[in-house]
Design an enzyme around this catalytic site. Sequence first.
Site, mmCIF file in Angstrom:
data_model
loop_
_atom_site.group_PDB
_atom_site.id
_atom_site.type_symbol
_atom_site.label_atom_id
_atom_site.label_comp_id
_atom_site.label_asym_id
_atom_site.label_seq_id
_atom_site.Cartn_x
_atom_site.Cartn_y
_atom_site.Cartn_z
ATOM 1 N N ASP A 1 -2.336 2.167 -4.339
ATOM 2 C CA ASP A 1 -3.501 2.588 -3.567
ATOM 3 C C ASP A 1 -4.667 1.622 -3.749
ATOM 4 O O ASP A 1 -4.659 0.758 -4.635
ATOM 5 C CB ASP A 1 -3.923 3.995 -3.981
ATOM 6 C CG ASP A 1 -2.906 5.053 -3.585
ATOM 7 O OD1 ASP A 1 -2.210 4.859 -2.554
ATOM 8 O OD2 ASP A 1 -2.794 6.066 -4.300
ATOM 9 N N HIS B 1 0.822 -1.214 0.000
ATOM 10 C CA HIS B 1 0.000 0.000 0.000
ATOM 11 C C HIS B 1 0.856 1.264 0.000
ATOM 12 O O HIS B 1 0.341 2.369 -0.237
ATOM 13 C CB HIS B 1 -0.929 -0.017 1.213
ATOM 14 C CG HIS B 1 -2.115 0.891 1.108
ATOM 15 N ND1 HIS B 1 -2.538 1.454 -0.080
ATOM 16 C CD2 HIS B 1 -2.978 1.360 2.057
ATOM 17 C CE1 HIS B 1 -3.611 2.205 0.137
ATOM 18 N NE2 HIS B 1 -3.878 2.169 1.424
#
Length: 231
Positions: free
Chosen positions: A205, A201
């Site tokens: 995204d 992450h």
Amino acid sequence: MASDNILPLTGIRGIIAQKMSESLQKTAQLSFFCDIDASALVEARNRWKASGLKLGYEDLIIAALTSALRDFPLFNAVETERGAEPQDQFHVGCAIALPGALVAPAIFDVGSLSLADIAQRRADLVARAKVNKLTIAELTGATVTVTNLGLTRVEHFTPILSYPQQAIIGLGRMTARPWVAEDGETLVIRPVMGLSLTVDHRIIDGAPAGDFLTRLAQELESGAAFSPTSG
């Protein structure tokens, strides 16, 4: 009282423990899940089997994954000192469970291979993994990984990234389940399979991860990557 069933974290088990810890320490891992109608997978496997080619669902999924990756370069990236670097070729790691160990050797340049080539090369990796004949290049060269728990009752799980890769796809079991047909109203029984995706992450995204998993699901449900002319 001491146990006689201690598993020492040495040898290959120690290497695995070190790699898993490194992955979790260096990345911010986030997982996503979905189900797919696996009818196209089943039909394609049966069709290829009837033509004389023995292949597994994993081979078909690798072909579809490669097709999806073409529009999502960050999911085929590896982290370097300069950042996340998308790779020109798709080197797909195939997780193989061995007694007391787990390896994920790469099928190199999958984008240039036919389905028959993918099946042959994955079978070769599995055979050589069982007799400890994999090369260092194969064990360290993957740019994205597929791990399969389809022979168990697990439907979704959170696979751990093989650092420095940016994505790993988990395959759950396939089972007959109610599914809403294309008309949006009729309930039918279809072979349904769970897909899992873990990404870093820090780099990827949630929105692109959702888009990528959706695209992979669409590739698998359409069966476009399973034709004799694909690859």
